[in-house]
Design a protein around this motif. Structure first.
Motif, PDB file in Angstrom:
ATOM      1  N   ASN A 139       0.826  -1.209   0.000  1.00  0.00           N
ATOM      2  CA  ASN A 139       0.000   0.000   0.000  1.00  0.00           C
ATOM      3  C   ASN A 139       0.859   1.257   0.000  1.00  0.00           C
ATOM      4  OD1 ASN A 139      -2.457  -1.327  -0.051  1.00  0.00           O
ATOM      5  ND2 ASN A 139      -2.677  -1.355   2.179  1.00  0.00           N
ATOM      6  N   ALA A 140       1.965   1.228   0.753  1.00  0.00           N
ATOM      7  CA  ALA A 140       2.845   2.397   0.800  1.00  0.00           C
ATOM      8  C   ALA A 140       3.441   2.690  -0.566  1.00  0.00           C
ATOM      9  CB  ALA A 140       3.963   2.163   1.821  1.00  0.00           C
ATOM     10  N   VAL A 141       3.842   1.651  -1.286  1.00  0.00           N
ATOM     11  CA  VAL A 141       4.415   1.830  -2.623  1.00  0.00           C
ATOM     12  C   VAL A 141       3.373   2.374  -3.588  1.00  0.00           C
ATOM     13  CG1 VAL A 141       5.374   0.620  -4.622  1.00  0.00           C
ATOM     14  CG2 VAL A 141       6.211   0.090  -2.333  1.00  0.00           C
ATOM     15  N   ILE A 142       2.181   1.787  -3.572  1.00  0.00           N
ATOM     16  CA  ILE A 142       1.122   2.229  -4.492  1.00  0.00           C
ATOM     17  C   ILE A 142       0.726   3.673  -4.202  1.00  0.00           C
ATOM     18  CG2 ILE A 142      -1.281   1.891  -5.188  1.00  0.00           C
ATOM     19  CD1 ILE A 142      -0.877  -1.109  -4.662  1.00  0.00           C
ATOM     20  N   ILE A 143       0.440   3.973  -2.943  1.00  0.00           N
ATOM     21  CA  ILE A 143      -0.021   5.311  -2.579  1.00  0.00           C
ATOM     22  C   ILE A 143       1.053   6.356  -2.855  1.00  0.00           C
ATOM     23  CG2 ILE A 143      -0.728   6.788  -0.650  1.00  0.00           C
ATOM     24  CD1 ILE A 143      -2.020   4.223   0.564  1.00  0.00           C
ATOM     25  N   GLY A 144       2.283   6.070  -2.448  1.00  0.00           N
ATOM     26  CA  GLY A 144       3.362   7.022  -2.682  1.00  0.00           C
ATOM     27  C   GLY A 144       3.602   7.278  -4.152  1.00  0.00           C
ATOM     28  N   SER A 145       3.550   6.229  -4.944  1.00  0.00           N
ATOM     29  CA  SER A 145       3.811   6.358  -6.378  1.00  0.00           C
ATOM     30  C   SER A 145       2.729   7.176  -7.073  1.00  0.00           C
ATOM     31  CB  SER A 145       3.923   4.976  -7.025  1.00  0.00           C
ATOM     32  OG  SER A 145       5.031   4.262  -6.516  1.00  0.00           O
ATOM     33  N   VAL A 146       1.466   6.839  -6.809  1.00  0.00           N
ATOM     34  CA  VAL A 146       0.390   7.534  -7.526  1.00  0.00           C
ATOM     35  C   VAL A 146       0.259   8.981  -7.055  1.00  0.00           C
ATOM     36  CG1 VAL A 146      -0.842   5.392  -8.020  1.00  0.00           C
ATOM     37  CG2 VAL A 146      -1.456   6.722  -5.989  1.00  0.00           C
ATOM     38  N   ARG A 147       0.489   9.226  -5.782  1.00  0.00           N
ATOM     39  CA  ARG A 147       0.414  10.615  -5.309  1.00  0.00           C
ATOM     40  C   ARG A 147       1.502  11.466  -5.946  1.00  0.00           C
ATOM     41  NH1 ARG A 147      -1.078  10.957   1.141  1.00  0.00           N
ATOM     42  NH2 ARG A 147      -3.317  10.596   0.905  1.00  0.00           N
ATOM     43  N   ARG A 148       2.698  10.919  -6.046  1.00  0.00           N
ATOM     44  CA  ARG A 148       3.785  11.672  -6.670  1.00  0.00           C
ATOM     45  C   ARG A 148       3.478  11.941  -8.139  1.00  0.00           C
ATOM     46  NH1 ARG A 148      10.305  10.358  -6.725  1.00  0.00           N
ATOM     47  NH2 ARG A 148      10.856  11.988  -8.201  1.00  0.00           N
ATOM     48  N   GLU A 149       2.978  10.926  -8.836  1.00  0.00           N
ATOM     49  CA  GLU A 149       2.692  11.098 -10.262  1.00  0.00           C
ATOM     50  C   GLU A 149       1.588  12.127 -10.481  1.00  0.00           C
ATOM     51  OE1 GLU A 149       1.800   8.343 -14.223  1.00  0.00           O
ATOM     52  OE2 GLU A 149       2.051   7.401 -12.260  1.00  0.00           O
ATOM     53  N   VAL A 150       0.550  12.058  -9.667  1.00  0.00           N
ATOM     54  CA  VAL A 150      -0.548  13.026  -9.795  1.00  0.00           C
ATOM     55  C   VAL A 150      -0.065  14.427  -9.435  1.00  0.00           C
ATOM     56  CG1 VAL A 150      -2.760  13.745  -8.813  1.00  0.00           C
ATOM     57  CG2 VAL A 150      -2.407  11.359  -9.459  1.00  0.00           C
ATOM     58  N   THR A 151       0.754  14.544  -8.404  1.00  0.00           N
ATOM     59  CA  THR A 151       1.291  15.853  -8.014  1.00  0.00           C
ATOM     60  C   THR A 151       2.119  16.458  -9.135  1.00  0.00           C
ATOM     61  OG1 THR A 151       1.329  15.270  -5.663  1.00  0.00           O
ATOM     62  CG2 THR A 151       2.780  17.059  -6.375  1.00  0.00           C
ATOM     63  N   GLU A 152       2.941  15.651  -9.793  1.00  0.00           N
ATOM     64  CA  GLU A 152       3.757  16.144 -10.898  1.00  0.00           C
ATOM     65  C   GLU A 152       2.876  16.617 -12.056  1.00  0.00           C
ATOM     66  OE1 GLU A 152       6.367  12.906 -11.713  1.00  0.00           O
ATOM     67  OE2 GLU A 152       7.793  13.452 -10.136  1.00  0.00           O
ATOM     68  N   ARG A 153       1.808  15.888 -12.327  1.00  0.00           N
ATOM     69  CA  ARG A 153       0.889  16.310 -13.398  1.00  0.00           C
ATOM     70  C   ARG A 153       0.221  17.632 -13.043  1.00  0.00           C
ATOM     71  NH1 ARG A 153      -2.625  11.263 -15.622  1.00  0.00           N
ATOM     72  NH2 ARG A 153      -4.189  12.856 -15.296  1.00  0.00           N
ATOM     73  N   ARG A 154      -0.203  17.769 -11.809  1.00  0.00           N
ATOM     74  CA  ARG A 154      -0.852  19.003 -11.383  1.00  0.00           C
ATOM     75  C   ARG A 154       0.109  20.183 -11.448  1.00  0.00           C
ATOM     76  NH1 ARG A 154      -3.883  16.429  -6.077  1.00  0.00           N
ATOM     77  NH2 ARG A 154      -5.888  15.955  -7.062  1.00  0.00           N
ATOM     78  N   THR A 155       1.345  19.950 -11.032  1.00  0.00           N
ATOM     79  CA  THR A 155       2.345  21.013 -11.058  1.00  0.00           C
ATOM     80  C   THR A 155       2.599  21.478 -12.485  1.00  0.00           C
ATOM     81  OG1 THR A 155       3.425  20.166  -9.067  1.00  0.00           O
ATOM     82  CG2 THR A 155       4.720  21.624 -10.482  1.00  0.00           C
ATOM     83  N   ALA A 156       2.713  20.514 -13.396  1.00  0.00           N
ATOM     84  CA  ALA A 156       2.942  20.863 -14.799  1.00  0.00           C
ATOM     85  C   ALA A 156       1.789  21.698 -15.351  1.00  0.00           C
ATOM     86  CB  ALA A 156       3.133  19.598 -15.615  1.00  0.00           C
ATOM     87  N   ARG A 157       0.557  21.345 -14.972  1.00  0.00           N
ATOM     88  CA  ARG A 157      -0.602  22.104 -15.458  1.00  0.00           C
ATOM     89  C   ARG A 157      -0.643  23.499 -14.852  1.00  0.00           C
ATOM     90  NH1 ARG A 157      -3.650  17.310 -14.605  1.00  0.00           N
ATOM     91  NH2 ARG A 157      -4.549  18.235 -12.739  1.00  0.00           N
ATOM     92  N   SER A 158      -0.366  23.577 -13.559  1.00  0.00           N
ATOM     93  CA  SER A 158      -0.503  24.870 -12.879  1.00  0.00           C
ATOM     94  C   SER A 158       0.576  25.860 -13.297  1.00  0.00           C
ATOM     95  CB  SER A 158      -0.465  24.672 -11.364  1.00  0.00           C
ATOM     96  OG  SER A 158       0.794  24.180 -10.951  1.00  0.00           O
ATOM     97  N   THR A 159       1.758  25.346 -13.609  1.00  0.00           N
ATOM     98  CA  THR A 159       2.848  26.242 -14.014  1.00  0.00           C
ATOM     99  C   THR A 159       2.890  26.465 -15.514  1.00  0.00           C
ATOM    100  OG1 THR A 159       4.407  24.382 -14.157  1.00  0.00           O
ATOM    101  CG2 THR A 159       4.254  25.543 -12.046  1.00  0.00           C
ATOM    102  N   GLY A 160       2.173  25.630 -16.251  1.00  0.00           N
ATOM    103  CA  GLY A 160       2.175  25.751 -17.705  1.00  0.00           C
ATOM    104  C   GLY A 160       3.481  25.350 -18.334  1.00  0.00           C
ATOM    105  N   THR A 161       4.269  24.545 -17.610  1.00  0.00           N
ATOM    106  CA  THR A 161       5.564  24.113 -18.142  1.00  0.00           C
ATOM    107  C   THR A 161       5.651  22.606 -18.119  1.00  0.00           C
ATOM    108  OG1 THR A 161       6.601  24.212 -15.968  1.00  0.00           O
ATOM    109  CG2 THR A 161       6.721  26.191 -17.342  1.00  0.00           C
ATOM    110  N   ASP A 162       6.400  22.052 -19.047  1.00  0.00           N
ATOM    111  CA  ASP A 162       6.663  20.621 -19.013  1.00  0.00           C
ATOM    112  C   ASP A 162       7.893  20.365 -18.147  1.00  0.00           C
ATOM    113  OD1 ASP A 162       8.848  21.324 -20.545  1.00  0.00           O
ATOM    114  OD2 ASP A 162       7.998  20.572 -22.423  1.00  0.00           O
ATOM    115  N   GLU A 163       8.232  19.114 -17.955  1.00  0.00           N
ATOM    116  CA  GLU A 163       9.338  18.770 -17.058  1.00  0.00           C
ATOM    117  C   GLU A 163      10.658  19.352 -17.541  1.00  0.00           C
ATOM    118  OE1 GLU A 163      11.361  14.852 -14.913  1.00  0.00           O
ATOM    119  OE2 GLU A 163       9.720  14.621 -16.337  1.00  0.00           O
ATOM    120  N   ALA A 164      10.887  19.294 -18.854  1.00  0.00           N
ATOM    121  CA  ALA A 164      12.143  19.815 -19.392  1.00  0.00           C
ATOM    122  C   ALA A 164      12.279  21.308 -19.111  1.00  0.00           C
ATOM    123  CB  ALA A 164      12.223  19.540 -20.889  1.00  0.00           C
ATOM    124  N   ALA A 165      11.189  22.061 -19.295  1.00  0.00           N
ATOM    125  CA  ALA A 165      11.225  23.496 -19.044  1.00  0.00           C
ATOM    126  C   ALA A 165      11.424  23.779 -17.551  1.00  0.00           C
ATOM    127  CB  ALA A 165       9.933  24.144 -19.536  1.00  0.00           C
TER     128      ALA A 165
END
Length: 219
Positions: A139-165
């Protein structure tokens, strides 16, 4: 004629609104407006927002439960884990409630039972302590992984930048810090590390955990 309502219809509308606006933008008043009814009518079906959230969560779990039992314990665990990740990516608000208060709806319990039963069949699980640790670690692996992935997606949307930028914007600062020589391992990760594909990394981490669970303890 009154608009026909049901708990299922209310939950489906709430999920659609949460998918668009997040849980902070969800309210019984907004759901009622979307359904074309007065807010008080919803209280005939759900007591409050907390009960509504439980209902929404269990609807998502019902879709995770559709993966069913596979031919072996390992395949069952992997199928449930990947279905959970897919659900969190489709309904990002779901990742916000993972790991919080217990989910005790019938479908959530069914997913929990299927997961625990599968892990209980793993070669390295010989008693209840092993099973508790296996379930907790998974459960720790699943929850930690999906939360991080969702957070990264949200950050990219909110800043309007992709990971490279985003990395480029931090480049000058990182360069100054890493050239001090105080962080050689971090420097290696930043400079030499490749961009890892999220789904493949998720699967790799899961299989690593399951490999560890299969090893019997030495006596």
């Amino acid at each position: 004629m009154p608009v026909p309502l049901s708990r299922e219809k209310i939950a489906a509308t709430a999920i659609r609104l949460a998918d668009t606006h997040g849980l902070d933008g969800l309210s019984l008043r907004k759901i009622a407006k979307e359904l074309g009814v007065g807010p008080m009518r919803l209280y005939d079906y759900v007591i409050n927002k907390s009960e509504l959230l439980d209902l929404m969560v269990d609807v998502v779990y019902s879709r995770i439960a559709e993966v069913g039992e596979r031919s072996g314990w390992r395949d069952t665990v992997l199928a449930i884990a990947h279905a959970t990740r897919a659900a969190a990516l489709e309904h990002e608000w779901f990742s916000d409630v993972l790991g919080g208060r217990p989910h005790l709806g019938p479908h959530a319990l069914a997913v929990g039972e299927a997961t625990a039963a599968a892990l209980n069949a793993a070669p390295g699980v010989v008693d209840i302590d092993d099973l508790q640790r296996a379930v907790g670690t998974l459960n720790a692996v699943i929850i930690g992984s999906v939360r991080r992935e969702v957070t990264e997606r949200r950050t990219a949307r909110s800043t309007g930048t992709d990971e490279a930028a985003f990395q480029a914007s931090l480049g000058p600062y990182l360069t100054r810090m890493l050239t001090t020589g105080r962080y050689p391992t971090v420097a290696r990760l930043v400079i030499d590390g490749a961009h890892l594909e999220a789904e493949e990394t998720f699967h790799h981490n899961l299989t690593t955990i399951l490999d560890g669970i299969t090893r019997r303890r030495s006596t």
